[in-house]
Design a protein around this motif. Structure first.
Motif, PDB file in Angstrom:
ATOM      1  N   PRO A   1       1.014  -1.142  -0.064  1.00  0.00           N
ATOM      2  CA  PRO A   1      -0.167   0.210   0.063  1.00  0.00           C
ATOM      3  C   PRO A   1       0.652   1.409   0.242  1.00  0.00           C
ATOM      4  O   PRO A   1       1.889   0.747   0.451  1.00  0.00           O
ATOM      5  CB  PRO A   1      -1.136   0.194   1.375  1.00  0.00           C
ATOM      6  N   GLU A   2       0.228   2.706  -0.823  1.00  0.00           N
ATOM      7  CA  GLU A   2       1.071   3.705  -0.514  1.00  0.00           C
ATOM      8  C   GLU A   2       1.079   3.939   0.858  1.00  0.00           C
ATOM      9  O   GLU A   2      -0.069   4.007   1.747  1.00  0.00           O
ATOM     10  CB  GLU A   2      -0.139   4.491  -1.656  1.00  0.00           C
ATOM     11  N   ALA A   3       1.810   5.077   0.554  1.00  0.00           N
ATOM     12  CA  ALA A   3       2.337   5.214   2.594  1.00  0.00           C
ATOM     13  C   ALA A   3       1.302   7.046   2.467  1.00  0.00           C
ATOM     14  O   ALA A   3       0.914   7.402   3.290  1.00  0.00           O
ATOM     15  CB  ALA A   3       3.269   6.468   2.468  1.00  0.00           C
ATOM     16  N   TYR A   4       1.179   7.388   1.216  1.00  0.00           N
ATOM     17  CA  TYR A   4       0.490   8.957   1.035  1.00  0.00           C
ATOM     18  C   TYR A   4      -0.718   8.422  -0.141  1.00  0.00           C
ATOM     19  O   TYR A   4      -0.087   8.486  -1.613  1.00  0.00           O
ATOM     20  CB  TYR A   4       0.868  10.188   1.057  1.00  0.00           C
ATOM     21  N   LYS A   5      -1.617   8.304  -0.106  1.00  0.00           N
ATOM     22  CA  LYS A   5      -2.992   8.446  -1.920  1.00  0.00           C
ATOM     23  C   LYS A   5      -3.647  10.040  -1.317  1.00  0.00           C
ATOM     24  O   LYS A   5      -4.593  10.099  -0.168  1.00  0.00           O
ATOM     25  CB  LYS A   5      -3.556   7.542  -0.792  1.00  0.00           C
ATOM     26  N   LEU A   6      -3.346  10.407  -2.348  1.00  0.00           N
ATOM     27  CA  LEU A   6      -3.435  12.209  -1.895  1.00  0.00           C
ATOM     28  C   LEU A   6      -4.999  11.854  -3.675  1.00  0.00           C
ATOM     29  O   LEU A   6      -4.510  11.460  -4.795  1.00  0.00           O
ATOM     30  CB  LEU A   6      -2.965  12.729  -2.730  1.00  0.00           C
ATOM     31  N   GLN A   7      -6.187  13.069  -3.183  1.00  0.00           N
ATOM     32  CA  GLN A   7      -7.021  13.359  -4.618  1.00  0.00           C
ATOM     33  C   GLN A   7      -6.592  14.100  -5.467  1.00  0.00           C
ATOM     34  O   GLN A   7      -7.007  13.787  -6.844  1.00  0.00           O
ATOM     35  CB  GLN A   7      -8.186  13.851  -3.769  1.00  0.00           C
ATOM     36  N   MET A   8      -5.638  15.235  -5.561  1.00  0.00           N
ATOM     37  CA  MET A   8      -5.297  16.157  -6.000  1.00  0.00           C
ATOM     38  C   MET A   8      -4.382  15.235  -7.636  1.00  0.00           C
ATOM     39  O   MET A   8      -3.521  15.048  -7.005  1.00  0.00           O
ATOM     40  CB  MET A   8      -5.278  17.640  -6.034  1.00  0.00           C
ATOM     41  N   PRO A   9      -5.064  15.076  -9.009  1.00  0.00           N
ATOM     42  CA  PRO A   9      -3.954  14.861  -9.321  1.00  0.00           C
ATOM     43  C   PRO A   9      -2.900  16.162  -9.808  1.00  0.00           C
ATOM     44  O   PRO A   9      -3.268  16.709 -10.881  1.00  0.00           O
ATOM     45  CB  PRO A   9      -4.650  13.795 -10.981  1.00  0.00           C
ATOM     46  N   ALA A  10      -2.201  16.199  -8.567  1.00  0.00           N
ATOM     47  CA  ALA A  10      -1.331  17.241  -9.323  1.00  0.00           C
ATOM     48  C   ALA A  10       0.323  17.171  -8.566  1.00  0.00           C
ATOM     49  O   ALA A  10       0.502  16.233  -8.121  1.00  0.00           O
ATOM     50  CB  ALA A  10      -1.865  17.955  -8.234  1.00  0.00           C
ATOM     51  N   SER A  11       1.345  17.702  -8.253  1.00  0.00           N
ATOM     52  CA  SER A  11       2.184  17.805  -7.895  1.00  0.00           C
ATOM     53  C   SER A  11       1.959  17.391  -6.142  1.00  0.00           C
ATOM     54  O   SER A  11       0.949  18.212  -5.531  1.00  0.00           O
ATOM     55  CB  SER A  11       3.525  19.299  -7.622  1.00  0.00           C
ATOM     56  N   PRO A  12       2.815  16.304  -5.899  1.00  0.00           N
ATOM     57  CA  PRO A  12       2.931  15.958  -4.180  1.00  0.00           C
ATOM     58  C   PRO A  12       2.888  16.733  -3.100  1.00  0.00           C
ATOM     59  O   PRO A  12       1.946  16.058  -1.861  1.00  0.00           O
ATOM     60  CB  PRO A  12       3.450  15.282  -3.675  1.00  0.00           C
ATOM     61  N   HIS A  13       3.649  18.050  -2.969  1.00  0.00           N
ATOM     62  CA  HIS A  13       3.335  19.199  -2.207  1.00  0.00           C
ATOM     63  C   HIS A  13       1.889  20.110  -2.542  1.00  0.00           C
ATOM     64  O   HIS A  13       1.118  20.107  -0.974  1.00  0.00           O
ATOM     65  CB  HIS A  13       4.878  19.767  -2.488  1.00  0.00           C
ATOM     66  N   THR A  14       1.437  19.677  -3.613  1.00  0.00           N
ATOM     67  CA  THR A  14       0.247  20.889  -3.447  1.00  0.00           C
ATOM     68  C   THR A  14      -0.788  19.882  -3.205  1.00  0.00           C
ATOM     69  O   THR A  14      -1.833  20.197  -3.116  1.00  0.00           O
ATOM     70  CB  THR A  14       0.190  20.930  -5.277  1.00  0.00           C
ATOM     71  N   ALA A  15      -0.618  18.717  -3.677  1.00  0.00           N
ATOM     72  CA  ALA A  15      -2.192  17.662  -3.262  1.00  0.00           C
ATOM     73  C   ALA A  15      -2.483  17.352  -2.169  1.00  0.00           C
ATOM     74  O   ALA A  15      -3.435  17.617  -1.373  1.00  0.00           O
ATOM     75  CB  ALA A  15      -1.703  15.919  -4.165  1.00  0.00           C
ATOM     76  N   ALA A  16      -1.114  17.574  -1.607  1.00  0.00           N
ATOM     77  CA  ALA A  16      -0.586  17.251  -0.141  1.00  0.00           C
ATOM     78  C   ALA A  16      -1.766  17.464   0.506  1.00  0.00           C
ATOM     79  O   ALA A  16      -2.407  18.307   1.611  1.00  0.00           O
ATOM     80  CB  ALA A  16       0.481  16.909   0.509  1.00  0.00           C
ATOM     81  N   ALA A  17      -1.365  19.657   0.076  1.00  0.00           N
ATOM     82  CA  ALA A  17      -1.405  20.515   0.522  1.00  0.00           C
ATOM     83  C   ALA A  17      -3.299  21.170   0.796  1.00  0.00           C
ATOM     84  O   ALA A  17      -3.882  20.812   1.335  1.00  0.00           O
ATOM     85  CB  ALA A  17      -1.237  22.074  -0.017  1.00  0.00           C
ATOM     86  N   ALA A  18      -3.864  20.607  -0.504  1.00  0.00           N
ATOM     87  CA  ALA A  18      -5.556  20.567  -0.372  1.00  0.00           C
ATOM     88  C   ALA A  18      -5.765  20.009   0.493  1.00  0.00           C
ATOM     89  O   ALA A  18      -7.068  20.234   0.667  1.00  0.00           O
ATOM     90  CB  ALA A  18      -5.814  20.099  -2.042  1.00  0.00           C
ATOM     91  N   GLU A  19      -5.455  18.840   0.717  1.00  0.00           N
ATOM     92  CA  GLU A  19      -6.083  18.564   2.430  1.00  0.00           C
ATOM     93  C   GLU A  19      -5.793  18.349   3.442  1.00  0.00           C
ATOM     94  O   GLU A  19      -5.780  17.628   4.444  1.00  0.00           O
ATOM     95  CB  GLU A  19      -5.071  16.839   1.590  1.00  0.00           C
ATOM     96  N   GLY A  20      -4.842  19.457   2.981  1.00  0.00           N
ATOM     97  CA  GLY A  20      -4.635  19.932   4.907  1.00  0.00           C
ATOM     98  C   GLY A  20      -3.336  19.363   5.167  1.00  0.00           C
ATOM     99  O   GLY A  20      -3.326  19.542   6.573  1.00  0.00           O
TER     100      GLY A  20
END
Length: 223
Positions: free
Chosen positions: A68-87
């Motif tokens: 499993p992934e360590a991080y699963k982020l919703q936004m299809p974007a650069s990881p730092h942007t996708a993570a920031a979008a989820e706080g």
């Protein structure tokens, strides 16, 4: 009976000279060739049809485990942007390689200099994991510059490179120059295909297996 494990497990981080250069297909071929475990530490976007799902569909051997992934982020974007979008903030401390006795293929997100947070890049994750890199290149206008830049930063960071895969329509002039200048080991080419199916992946895997596992004595007896 527990399956036989490699005596000397190979662990590779598959990265590319940029986005959409064929990392996932290359990772699937390597996973099938080595009957390795597969892990994508960070998935940004396409959670219902992630890169892990894609590799699972393409890999047919009965040995590989998909971690499993360590991080699963919703936004299809650069990881730092996708993570920031989820706080949230991606932390390298939260990304630990899966415990496995098998070969391991790790697929990165984008290229080497993709940001994970305000301070860390994908290349920092590679260094933390301590893995050899397999670099995927695709021929297009500007690919020589992108490939040489990637190799230079890997050398600067003293990260070992197991070899380079050229993916797509061949270009002898481009490829020959890159190999001459970088002195990288050329791994088997992945050619342009109408569709990458499990059968196509298995065909490529045989070629890659002969490169990576020339001896059938790589596996230890089951314990």
């Amino acid at each position: 009976m527990e399956p036989a494990y490699p005596l000397d497990p190979k662990r590779y981080f598959v990265t590319g000279i940029g986005t959409d250069v064929g990392k996932t297909v290359a990772a699937a071929i390597l996973t099938q060739a080595l009957q390795a475990d597969y892990w994508k530490p960070i998935q940004a976007g396409n959670l219902e049809d992630s890169d892990t799902h894609a590799v699972q569909r393409l890999v047919t051997n009965p040995v590989s485990t998909f971690h499993p992934e360590a991080y699963k982020l919703q936004m299809p974007a650069s990881p730092h942007t996708a993570a920031a979008a989820e706080g949230i903030r991606i932390s390298l401390d939260e990304i630990q390689a899966p415990a496995t006795k098998n070969h391991l293929v790790v697929e990165g997100a984008g290229g080497l200099m993709v940001p994970l947070n305000n301070n860390d890049l994908v290349i920092d994750l590679i260094q933390q994991l301590g893995l050899e890199v397999i670099l995927v290149s695709r021929n297009y206008l500007g690919s020589i510059n992108h490939t040489l830049s990637a190799v230079e930063v890997l050398k600067y960071r003293k990260i070992p490179v197991a070899g380079i895969i050229f993916n797509g329509v061949p270009n002898a002039s481009t490829e020959d120059f890159i190999l001459y200048y970088t002195k990288l080991l050329r791994l088997p080419t992945i050619f342009w295909e109408d569709e990458f199916t499990p059968d196509v992946i298995t065909g490529y895997a045989q070629t890659f297996r002969e490169h990576f596992l020339p001896s059938a004595h790589e596996l230890s007896p089951a314990r």
